[in-house]
Design a protein around this motif. Structure first.
Motif, PDB file in Angstrom:
ATOM      1  N   ARG A  48      38.982  29.351  39.723  1.00  0.00           N
ATOM      2  CA  ARG A  48      40.087  29.047  38.603  1.00  0.00           C
ATOM      3  C   ARG A  48      40.034  27.586  38.182  1.00  0.00           C
ATOM      4  O   ARG A  48      40.045  27.169  36.950  1.00  0.00           O
ATOM      5  CB  ARG A  48      41.420  29.215  38.969  1.00  0.00           C
ATOM      6  N   ASP A  92      41.448  37.122  38.143  1.00  0.00           N
ATOM      7  CA  ASP A  92      41.620  37.858  39.316  1.00  0.00           C
ATOM      8  C   ASP A  92      42.192  37.124  40.609  1.00  0.00           C
ATOM      9  O   ASP A  92      41.137  36.460  41.228  1.00  0.00           O
ATOM     10  CB  ASP A  92      40.731  38.738  39.527  1.00  0.00           C
ATOM     11  N   GLY A  93      43.460  36.779  40.545  1.00  0.00           N
ATOM     12  CA  GLY A  93      43.758  35.958  41.709  1.00  0.00           C
ATOM     13  C   GLY A  93      43.456  34.305  41.539  1.00  0.00           C
ATOM     14  O   GLY A  93      43.907  34.195  40.380  1.00  0.00           O
ATOM     15  N   ASP A  94      42.744  33.754  42.296  1.00  0.00           N
ATOM     16  CA  ASP A  94      42.356  32.541  41.914  1.00  0.00           C
ATOM     17  C   ASP A  94      40.921  32.349  41.239  1.00  0.00           C
ATOM     18  O   ASP A  94      40.495  31.166  41.127  1.00  0.00           O
ATOM     19  CB  ASP A  94      42.235  31.760  43.205  1.00  0.00           C
ATOM     20  N   GLU A  95      40.442  33.549  40.842  1.00  0.00           N
ATOM     21  CA  GLU A  95      39.183  33.674  40.505  1.00  0.00           C
ATOM     22  C   GLU A  95      39.067  34.140  38.908  1.00  0.00           C
ATOM     23  O   GLU A  95      39.845  35.045  38.593  1.00  0.00           O
ATOM     24  CB  GLU A  95      38.148  34.042  41.103  1.00  0.00           C
TER      25      GLU A  95
END
Length: 381
Positions: free
Chosen positions: A222, A144-147
């Motif tokens: 991430r 989810d995005g950078d995570e």
């Protein structure tokens, strides 16, 4: 192939044995009864540099080899099986994957504190429905995005309550063949949505911290993915291969302790006007116990030597783990038999060795899985 210990390893062995006999063994029965975790012992192990034996000095370690590490596991396990298990797990399962597969930044941030003994290591693989079938992992990680957002449950995880981070395996998609792609993630134990409890009333190794982990929408950066996101399965198989060497070493330590108690008791116990050590039936038991322990120790050292010399060791680590764990149960059982009725009592401690040894036939791959690993290494399909 010669497995005579180097001078440095022999000195380390003597140091660990001295520490274990003074600091660990006298408290082993207490921790077995109470199931408390010997936190102060681990602080001292860290101060002695024993939590970083197989890692380079640049990462806070001692620059030792796998044989030295296996010797330390044996000596700690000889004093207390539960303490030995948590010691082995923090190095083989918690720290080693970061050393072998982590980025330089991950090593500096997460490996160094473990090697220095500032925190313990933990590895979250097993799930309620994914034990021997690790490929059946159901914990999921969604980008989810950078995570990554991780949801799932892990059980029987060692050291989690005393670790700053846990390496968690999770499914994060499918590969080109349509199979689950399992990756490993470094998860901070203070993460929102992460719940760690110790709900288990265990048969043995009661000094070791064993946890259940619930991940409820736990968000992980991430950059905390460990190694290649497409090779997580292979990473933890390699991790388990190394971990099996330490479990085998732990089995040797527990068996050695049971044997020593049985031998000493046989010389003191008199029946029919003589010590029972003079009876051939007892002599044969002791001879078999000593022989099997030495065979297992040599198997451990061979597997460790192969690993240190970058040679294939999957089959040999399975040999060592399978033989040593089953040997430890046999030796502990015979130690109780030699003690007779006294062996059944807590006071003489050998019954604890039976309870501690049994786990080693189950954890890090059951005996049945070890036989399967060996068969596949032999080319059986």
């Amino acid at each position: 192939m010669e497995f005579t210990l180097t001078r440095e390893t022999q000195m380390m062995k003597e140091m660990v044995r001295s520490f274990a006999e003074k600091e660990i063994a006298p408290k082993a029965s207490y921790y077995d009864r109470t199931a408390e975790f010997p936190y102060e012992t681990f602080k001292k192990l860290g101060e002695l540099g024993l939590l970083g034996i197989p890692f380079p000095e640049q990462y806070g370690g001692s620059g030792g080899d796998t044989i030295s590490y296996a010797v330390a596991v044996e000596e700690i396990g000889r004093a207390c099986g539960g303490t030995g298990l948590s010691y082995a797990a923090t190095i083989s399962l918690g720290a080693s994957p970061i050393y072998y597969f982590g980025t330089e930044e991950q090593k500096q941030k997460y490996l160094v504190p473990m090697a220095k003994g500032e925190t313990l290591g933990s590895f979250g693989l097993t799930e309620p429905n994914a034990g021997s079938d690790a490929g059946g992992t159901q914990t999921k990680a969604v980008l989810d995005g950078d995570e990554y957002v991780i949801n799932g449950e892990k059980c029987w995880i060692t050291n989690a309550e005393y670790a700053n981070t846990i390496i968690v395996t999770a499914v994060n998609g499918v590969d080109e063949k349509g199979k689950k792609r399992i990756s490993a993630f470094i998860v901070h134990t203070n993460s929102e949505g992460l719940k760690i409890t110790s709900p288990y009333e265990k048969m043995g190794v009661r000094a070791s911290n064993t946890c259940e982990i619930i991940l409820d929408n736990v968000r992980v950066p991430r950059e905390n993915i460990l190694g290649d996101e497409n090779k997580g399965f292979g990473q933890f198989l390699y991790t388990l291969d190394g971990g099996r060497i330490s479990i085998a070493a732990l089995a040797v330590g527990i068996a050695q302790s049971a044997f020593e108690k049985a031998l000493a008791y046989s010389k003191e116990r008199k029946q029919f006007g003589q010590s029972i050590s003079s009876f051939q039936a007892i002599q044969f038991k002791l001879a078999d116990m000593a022989m099997e322990i030495e065979l297992a120790r040599n198997m451990v050292h061979k597997a460790a030597w192969l690993k240190d010399n970058n040679k294939p060791f999957t089959k040999e680590s399975a040999y060592a783990k399978l033989f040593a764990s089953e040997m430890a149960s046999r030796v502990a059982n015979q130690a109780v038999q030699i003690h007779g009725g006294y062996g059944y009592m807590h006071e003489y401690e050998v019954e604890r060795h039976i309870r501690d040894a049994k786990l080693l036939e189950i954890g890090e791959g059951t005996s049945e899985i070890q036989r399967l690993v060996i068969a596949r290494q032999l080319g059986c399909r």
